[in-house]
Write an enzyme that holds these catalytic residues in place. Structure first.
Site, short mmCIF file in Angstrom:
data_model
loop_
_atom_site.label_atom_id
_atom_site.label_comp_id
_atom_site.label_asym_id
_atom_site.label_seq_id
_atom_site.Cartn_x
_atom_site.Cartn_y
_atom_site.Cartn_z
N LYS A 198 1.59 -0.32 15.10
CA LYS A 198 3.03 -0.36 15.37
C LYS A 198 3.47 -1.54 16.23
CE LYS A 198 4.27 3.17 12.97
NZ LYS A 198 4.61 2.74 11.62
N HIS A 224 0.85 -1.20 0.00
CA HIS A 224 0.00 0.00 0.00
C HIS A 224 0.88 1.25 0.00
CE1 HIS A 224 -4.06 -1.75 1.56
NE2 HIS A 224 -3.52 -2.49 0.63
N PRO A 243 -3.58 0.20 19.12
CA PRO A 243 -3.44 -0.36 17.77
C PRO A 243 -3.49 0.67 16.62
CG PRO A 243 -5.61 -0.87 18.68
CD PRO A 243 -4.82 -0.26 19.78
N TYR A 253 4.36 6.62 9.70
CA TYR A 253 3.47 5.53 9.33
C TYR A 253 4.23 4.42 8.58
CZ TYR A 253 -0.87 3.20 8.06
OH TYR A 253 -1.87 2.28 7.95
N TYR A 309 -9.01 5.41 7.59
CA TYR A 309 -9.10 5.80 9.01
C TYR A 309 -10.16 6.89 9.10
CZ TYR A 309 -4.63 3.44 9.93
OH TYR A 309 -3.63 2.50 10.07
C1 PHB Z 1 -5.51 -4.18 10.96
O1 PHB Z 1 -5.60 -4.47 9.76
O2 PHB Z 1 -5.82 -4.98 11.85
C2 PHB Z 1 -5.04 -2.82 11.32
C3 PHB Z 1 -4.62 -1.96 10.31
C4 PHB Z 1 -4.18 -0.70 10.63
C5 PHB Z 1 -4.17 -0.27 11.94
C6 PHB Z 1 -4.58 -1.12 12.95
C7 PHB Z 1 -5.02 -2.40 12.64
O3 PHB Z 1 -3.77 0.99 12.19
#
Ligand code: PHB
Ligand code: APR
Length: 389
Positions: free
Chosen positions: A298, A73, A294, A384, A202
């Site tokens: 990270k 990505h 989460p 990120y 997000y």
């Molecule tokens: C996930 O795919 O579980 C996931 C992806 C991005 C995040 C947190 C969890 O920031």
């Protein structure tokens, strides 16, 4: 008593990756895991790998499937108040990207590799006890099918997660613990349905945070901010899909595809660091020493960077007779851990709905600033994709 160079406690990503890197460097270890193999391979966790983590998996000899099946990505979306804004990671970081590949798959690959090499990996090791790590030799004891077992070792790698025995074996007065518990949690689902976008979304909405992630083109992994005491039984699938659509907003709601829900769980949110990481012959790595919320994914990447520093330090000890890297392991790893703590805390606070109206309004201002400033988005993007090891 049998003596081995290293005993690794815990077969999560930290312990398994460390064992592979040590093996690649010619050092033997015993890995002890409390759970059975099926349990460890079924645990669903986050799924975004930094480039450094993918490279480490390659060095550990398990880079093949992630290279083939991982989704690269080069950007993600921020949806604020129902409008989506693109964050172009590649443009902002000079070609940076992340790989979406479930932690569950990382663990399966690492276990398969260790088993194929015929290296010692003990599942269902009960009552693990770590002794003598401030003495000449450490001793690790456990029970295997009711029979007591013990080995002595030069080093114990405490990779046994937040609830493990290793950190708990350190006298509390030798640890400095810093912690923040957040007043919200995540309700997560894994579903057989395509995600709304081919990149992660997000969401900050006035109903709370949401995240649309994936485990493949037809498997979506979605999360909703919820209360810490939320009753999962109060969230039938229909309610979850409706809430996901609402948080995404009217413009994008139709992008949410429903499908059979395979897993549903609630994740509490915590920031935690216990310092230092080294206590004589006991070295902590991964969740045993630190937890991040989460948001930003990270956790696994920090386990990987700890293990990078730790494997390098142990290999220098055995092959070059140098202990400087062991002596600086804790400070080197923690410098990176704290930067990721800062980033995870920042992403978490900016995107979630809190209880203080002033703070909430500030967070909206922060997001507006971010969306209007290339400098601010560059700082987001470089964290990120992952700071260098
Ligand atoms: C996930 O795919 O579980 C996931 C992806 C991005 C995040 C947190 C969890 O920031
Ligand atoms: N004895 C042996 N094994 C133990 C013990 C014990 N007393 N206690 C815990 N374990 C095992 C757990 O069953 C687990 O398999 O240690 C392992 C720790 O693995 P993780 O919790 O996955 O921690 P880590 O390897 O540091 O990986 C960090 O996991 O929690 C996520 O978000 C986190 O992605 C991050 C990653």
């Amino acid at each position: 008593m049998r003596h081995v160079p290293v005993v690794v406690v815990g077969a999560g990503p930290a312990g398994l990756l460390l064992a592979q890197l040590l093996h690649a460097g010619g050092i033997d270890c015993v890995v002890l895991e409390r759970r059975d193999r099926a349990y460890v391979e079924a645990r669903i966790r986050a799924g975004v790998l930094e480039r450094g983590t993918v490279e480490l998996l390659r060095q550990a000899g398990v880079g093949e499937r992630v290279a083939r099946e991982g989704l690269v990505h080069t950007g993600f979306w921020l949806s604020v108040g129902g409008r989506r804004h693109h964050v172009d990671l590649a443009a902002l970081t000079g070609g940076g990207a992340v790989t979406v590949y479930g932690q569950t798959e990382v663990v399966k690959d690492l276990i398969a590799a260790r088993v194929a090499l015929g290296q010692e990996l003990v599942f269902e090791a009960a009552d693990v006890a770590v002794e003598g790590f401030l003495e000449e030799r450490a001793v690790v004891r456990w029970t295997d099918g009711g029979s007591p077992r013990a080995v002595s070792c030069d080093f114990v790698a405490g990779c046994d997660g937040f609830h493990g025995v290793c950190r708990a074996s350190i006298p509390p007065e030798r640890l400095v613990v810093r912690e923040r518990v957040y007043p919200f949690a995540w309700l997560g689902i894994l579903a057989d349905a395509p995600p709304p976008s081919d990149e992660l979304v997000y969401v900050r909405s006035d109903r709370g945070f949401a995240l649309f992630s994936m485990r493949g083109p037809n498997v979506s992994r979605s999360y909703l901010q919820c209360r810490t005491d939320e009753d999962i039984a109060a969230w039938p699938d229909d309610r979850i899909w409706a809430e996901l659509r609402r948080r995404l907003g009217d413009i994008d709601a139709a992008l949410v595809h429903e499908g059979p829900v395979r897993e549903k769980s609630i994740t509490p949110m915590r920031s935690f660091v216990a310092e230092p990481l080294r206590h004589g012959r006991l070295l902590l790595a991964g969740d045993a020493a630190h937890i991040v919320p989460p948001t930003g994914a990270k956790g696994l990447n920090l386990a990987a960077s700890d293990v990078h520093y730790l494997s390098r330090a142990l290999l220098a000890h055995y092959h070059q007779g140098r202990d400087d890297l062991l002596e600086t392991y804790s400070s080197t790893a923690l410098a990176r851990v704290w930067k990721a703590q800062r980033f995870s805390w920042w992403m978490t606070s900016m995107l979630h709905l809190g209880s203080d109206p002033f703070d909430d309004r500030l967070r909206v201002a922060e997001l507006e600033y971010l969306l209007g400033s290339t400098a601010a988005r560059t700082a987001l993007a470089e964290n990120y994709v992952g700071l260098p090891f």
